[in-house]
Design an enzyme around this catalytic site. Structure first.
Site, PDB file in Angstrom:
ATOM      1  N   ARG A 177      58.963  41.220-107.583  1.00 22.30           N
ATOM      2  CA  ARG A 177      59.085  42.263-106.546  1.00 22.30           C
ATOM      3  C   ARG A 177      60.018  43.369-107.054  1.00 22.30           C
ATOM      4  NH1 ARG A 177      57.760  37.663-103.706  1.00 22.30           N
ATOM      5  NH2 ARG A 177      55.681  37.958-102.828  1.00 22.30           N
ATOM      6  N   ASP A 206      53.814  37.684-109.759  1.00 20.79           N
ATOM      7  CA  ASP A 206      53.462  37.807-108.339  1.00 20.79           C
ATOM      8  C   ASP A 206      52.596  39.047-108.206  1.00 20.79           C
ATOM      9  OD1 ASP A 206      53.562  37.655-105.386  1.00 20.79           O
ATOM     10  OD2 ASP A 206      55.218  36.273-105.747  1.00 20.79           O
ATOM     11  N   HIS A 281      48.944  35.436-104.971  1.00 21.63           N
ATOM     12  CA  HIS A 281      50.099  36.189-105.489  1.00 21.63           C
ATOM     13  C   HIS A 281      49.845  36.568-106.954  1.00 21.63           C
ATOM     14  CE1 HIS A 281      52.573  35.997-101.955  1.00 21.63           C
ATOM     15  NE2 HIS A 281      52.436  34.693-101.859  1.00 21.63           N
ATOM     16  N   ASP A 345      51.129  28.912-103.135  1.00 13.97           N
ATOM     17  CA  ASP A 345      51.454  29.293-101.749  1.00 13.97           C
ATOM     18  C   ASP A 345      50.609  30.453-101.240  1.00 13.97           C
ATOM     19  OD1 ASP A 345      52.821  30.834-103.709  1.00 13.97           O
ATOM     20  OD2 ASP A 345      54.142  31.647-102.180  1.00 13.97           O
ATOM     21  N   GLU A 346      50.431  30.437 -99.922  1.00 14.12           N
ATOM     22  CA  GLU A 346      49.997  31.587 -99.125  1.00 14.12           C
ATOM     23  C   GLU A 346      48.663  32.211 -99.535  1.00 14.12           C
ATOM     24  OE1 GLU A 346      54.076  33.357 -97.389  1.00 14.12           O
ATOM     25  OE2 GLU A 346      53.736  33.940 -99.468  1.00 14.12           O
ATOM     26  N   TRP A 412      59.036  24.462 -98.961  1.00  8.31           N
ATOM     27  CA  TRP A 412      59.689  25.710 -98.526  1.00  8.31           C
ATOM     28  C   TRP A 412      59.487  25.991 -97.054  1.00  8.31           C
ATOM     29  CZ3 TRP A 412      57.342  30.459 -96.974  1.00  8.31           C
ATOM     30  CH2 TRP A 412      55.947  30.495 -97.051  1.00  8.31           C
ATOM     31  N   TYR A 437      66.880  30.210 -98.390  1.00  3.52           N
ATOM     32  CA  TYR A 437      66.382  31.516 -98.830  1.00  3.52           C
ATOM     33  C   TYR A 437      67.515  32.537 -98.696  1.00  3.52           C
ATOM     34  CZ  TYR A 437      61.404  30.434 -99.495  1.00  3.52           C
ATOM     35  OH  TYR A 437      60.203  29.961 -99.971  1.00  3.52           O
ATOM     36  N   TRP A 487      64.309  35.934-103.174  1.00  2.00           N
ATOM     37  CA  TRP A 487      63.116  36.792-103.201  1.00  2.00           C
ATOM     38  C   TRP A 487      63.599  38.228-103.211  1.00  2.00           C
ATOM     39  CZ3 TRP A 487      58.875  34.172-104.267  1.00  2.00           C
ATOM     40  CH2 TRP A 487      58.835  32.813-103.942  1.00  2.00           C
ATOM     41  N   GLU A 489      62.145  41.367-102.625  1.00  2.00           N
ATOM     42  CA  GLU A 489      61.544  42.533-101.974  1.00  2.00           C
ATOM     43  C   GLU A 489      62.585  43.603-101.673  1.00  2.00           C
ATOM     44  OE1 GLU A 489      60.908  39.425-101.175  1.00  2.00           O
ATOM     45  OE2 GLU A 489      58.771  39.127-100.744  1.00  2.00           O
TER      46      GLU A 489
HETATM   47  C1  ACM Z   1      57.143  31.327-100.501  1.00  2.00           C
HETATM   48  O1  ACM Z   1      58.178  31.718 -99.931  1.00  2.00           O
HETATM   49  N1  ACM Z   1      55.991  31.948-100.288  1.00  2.00           N
HETATM   50  C2  ACM Z   1      57.147  30.198-101.385  1.00  2.00           C
END
Ligand code: ACM
Ligand code: ZN
Length: 780
Positions: A177, A206, A281, A345-346, A412, A437, A487, A489
């Site tokens: 990010r 990512d 991602h 993930d996601e 997570w 986090y 993270w 961002e």
């Molecule tokens: C995550 O926070 N998507 C692992």
């Protein structure tokens, strides 16, 4: 130990801490090592390490010696001369390894006597941690470059017997990010080592950037590492790359740089777990090689938020797997550690649903839909890694459709995934977002830099317990440990990265190293100031958030006033405050007991600690006719509940951070509330305050109506608003919608706010449930 000036600070500290014995005497009183060793005994006396002291450390790893000698060279102005043997009259520092005396390779004994210092490690890592602990016994200045006037570094006599609680003591860094330099990554590893952490989870790929050179696929970094520069805008509202725009923002690590960092980490007994995200991602990778997507592209690297994560690797195309195996083959050559993180993930499977190849794969293999296709994907990659003697680890989504055999799981989304995997016999690393986090805000939102939402103060990190209660003794063996995640961002500079990391990394380290029974929040608070001095000595930025004044309000029925209580998370010397909105400072009132207000006021308060005046918090209390009156809500708030419905009439407003504890959130439903004023006095204004934060799927209502009643049965409309729909890229904002009308008697005020229902067509969550957030109903 510096005493708390005010009982409230002490009470706050005790309340905030985990359930350990309160203010239990610590045998290591006066010793401020972090993380707290398993066993410490303070003895009488001191040893002074002077230039005439020697170092006897035969066969000890060069990184361990470099750490010790480097600190002495910088902070004391001399290096310890090395001798081969420590004779009878040896006076100095002795380091040895003795696996018979210290069973744990990472464990050590450290003894300081008036005649000298001995560190016995169970293995090389243990000796290294012994040296880190020894540095923590000196004055914090040992971490800097300011030399003492009198030569020599004094250290208290003590006996320390120590070993870590967990094998996996990790910290993650997202370099996608935002990209971070080799120099910063090394500093990050230094910090892990200083806190006796041993795993660096490097989130290398990512959507917003591919950061690792892969020789066979040069476009991954030539294209995938770069994006258009939208750094002047909030992460959530950045328009995508337009035709003709240059991609100038980004960066990547060459393979030589990665080898250098792996070596640097190894000297500090830190293992790097590289993460290559899949199947989602991966938009940066697919921008470079769109042929491995379902649609074939073309794509651009997004300069900000990308959600839902729908451009993902095609699982029906065998060349996707060949590509990933090639990439991983180069990754394996660079990273010698056992674990390779493969994401998982996601993933949004909407492309898979429409892709003939993905659907053919599902049919041919008789898979039960896209969830099973994802499991197939992860198993195929995990199998490849296993064939190379490595172990795959993935985020907890990899549970869906069955974990790959032998793979480990990183939990997570809370601890449920970790519990399930441990019960199935898989190894688990805990990283529940709510506790680990560190990208979340750590103090009162108004004083903090923007973050992606969420609130994680130091005390909550400290209270983190990696092993779920519900696991049996055998299942607990599968909890390898835990890690924190950063993270990026909202983290675009090294300074901001350190700010988010420190001092919460100290709390995390104690959750990972110290035996659960030895943890003590009150004792941690005693040791934190020395740790902050160490950070200062090294020039590390750290968050002052613990010294921000937190204010809570309560009705004071006796005086029909509002009582404002102030406290700070880290004990301060004093708190100064004003109630007229002016900046507090020397000369302002000293906080000694809750402030009782009888009219609307802007309270500002700041902490003073060790002569430093910390930034002031501000909070306004709005006195209105509805304050502290009971509220009945028709459709209850379930997730963002603030402090229950009382928050709706507490006279306090929230910030633009929806998770600051003052907002109530309503997902997909209208907000309908009735305030009971107790008696039918005249009412001439009614209002409600709402939040718009479209990046978090939060919208103003489409309309608000206020109704009055004397009996609670029949209502008359007093006023209403229609609110225009949100547009793309609007900054978050909060607004009070208030209507004025001729005074009329009313005991009940009803507020009906219409939820926009679903996210609009332009929104990434188009069609999904929209949130409505409200913090206060105002009646005058
Ligand atoms: C995550 O926070 N998507 C692992
Ligand atoms: Zn496909």
């Amino acid at each position: 130990m510096r005493r708390h000036t005010f009982p409230f600070l002490l009470a706050a500290a005790l309340l905030a801490g985990p359930a350990s014995p309160l203010l239990r005497a610590f045998a290591g009183e006066g010793i401020s090592v972090i993380p707290r060793p398993a066993h410490v005994e303070r003895d009488e006396g001191e040893f002074n390490v002077t230039p005439s002291a020697c170092l006897c450390a035969r066969g000890i790893a060069s990184g361990t010696l470099a750490l010790l000698q480097g600190r002495f060279r910088d902070a004391a102005g001399f290096e310890l001369p090395q001798v081969q043997d420590a004779g009878e009259d040896f006076r100095g520092i002795r380091i040895l390894i003795d696996s018979l005396r210290v069973a744990d390779r990472e464990g050590y004994n450290l003894t300081v006597r008036t005649s000298g210092i001995t560190i016995t490690g169970g293995g090389d890592p243990g000796a290294y941690y012994g040296v880190q602990t020894l540095l923590g016994l000196f004055r914090p200045a040992i971490f800097g470059t300011v030399r003492p006037r009198a030569p020599g570094m004094m250290v208290p006599c003590c006996r320390i017997d120590d070993a870590p609680r967990f094998r996996w003591r990790g910290m993650h860094l997202d370099v996608s990010r935002h990209f971070f330099s080799v120099e910063f990554v090394k500093t990050y590893i230094d910090l892990l080592a200083m806190h006796r952490l041993n795993v660096f989870h490097w989130h290398l790929t990512d959507d917003q950037g591919w950061r690792i050179e892969i020789r066979k696929y040069p476009l991954l970094t030539r294209k995938g590492a770069w994006r258009v520069d939208r750094e002047d805008r909030d992460w959530e509202g950045r328009p995508p790359q337009q035709p003709g725009e240059q991609t100038t923002y980004g960066g990547f690590y060459t393979q030589d740089e990665i080898r250098e960092i792996v070596r640097y980490a190894a000297e500090r007994f830190v293992t790097i777990v590289p993460e290559i995200e899949m199947p989602a991602h991966t938009l940066a990778a697919l921008t470079a090689y769109p042929e491995y997507s379902c649609t074939g592209g073309p794509f651009t690297v997004p300069p900000g938020s990308y959600w839902p994560v729908s451009t993902i690797f095609c699982a029906g195309n065998d060349s996707t797997f060949a590509f990933l195996q090639d990439v991983l083959t180069e990754v394996l050559e660079l990273f010698p550690g056992r674990y390779i993180h493969i994401g998982g993930d996601e993933a949004d499977w909407s492309r898979w649903k429409q892709c003939p190849k993905c659907q053919a794969r599902i049919r041919d293999l008789g898979l039960a839909g896209e969830s099973a296709l994802q499991a197939y994907f992860m198993k195929r990659i995990a199998g490849f890694l296993a064939s190379k003697g490595r172990t795959a680890i993935g985020w907890d989504e990899i549970l869906e459709g069955g974990l790959p055999p032998g793979a480990a799981l990183m939990s997570w989304r809370g601890e449920a995934g970790g519990i399930e995997a441990a019960r199935e016999g898989h190894d688990v690393v805990m990283a529940p977002g709510t506790s680990t986090y560190l990208s979340q805000c750590q103090g009162p939102a108004a004083l903090e830099p923007p973050s992606g939402g969420g609130f994680l103060p130091l005390s909550r990190v400290y209270a983190f317990e990696p092993v779920p209660d519900s696991l049996s003794r055998g299942e607990r063996e599968h909890i390898l440990g835990a890690e924190g995640c950063l993270w990026s961002e909202y983290i675009s500079t090294p300074g901001r990265g350190l700010y988010m990391l420190l001092p919460r990394l100290a709390a995390l380290a104690e959750a990972l190293w110290t035996p659960a029974g030895e943890k003590s929040w009150s004792d941690f608070l005693r040791r934190v100031p020395a740790q902050l001095e160490r950070y200062d000595a090294r020039g590390y930025t750290w968050a002052k958030s613990g010294y921000a004044v937190r204010m809570t309000s309560q009705a004071d029925p006796a005086s029909r006033g509002v009582r404002i209580t102030c406290d700070t998370e880290l004990p301060a010397d004093t708190v100064l405050y004003t109630t007229d909105g002016s900046a507090p400072g020397p000369g302002s009132r000293v906080y000694a007991s809750p402030i009782v207000l009888h009219e609307s006021a802007l309270v500002r308060a700041c902490a003073v600690k060790g002569g430093a005046v910390y930034p002031a918090s501000a909070d306004s209390v709005l006195f209105h006719a509805g304050i502290f009156r009971p509220v009945a809500v028709r459709y209850p708030s379930t997730k963002y509940t603030a402090d229950g419905t009382r928050s709706l009439t507490d006279g306090l407003f929230g910030s633009i951070d929806h998770a600051d504890g003052r907002w109530q959130g309503y997902e997909g439903v209208d907000f309908e509330a009735v305030v009971d004023l107790g008696n039918a006095g005249p009412v001439s204004r009614a209002g409600a305050r709402f939040l718009r934060r479209t990046g978090s799927w939060i919208f103003f209502p489409s309309g608000v109506k206020f109704e009055l009643s004397t009996d609670g049965k029949t209502y008359e409309t007093a006023g209403s608003f229609d609110i225009s729909p949100a547009r793309a890229n609007e900054e978050p904002s909060a607004r009070l919608w208030e209507c004025t009308f001729p005074p009329r008697p009313a005991r009940y005020v009803r507020v009906i706010a219409r939820n926009v229902g679903t996210c609009p067509a332009w929104h990434p969550g188009a069609g999904g449930k929209a949130w409505l957030f409200v913090d206060e109903i105002v009646i005058r």
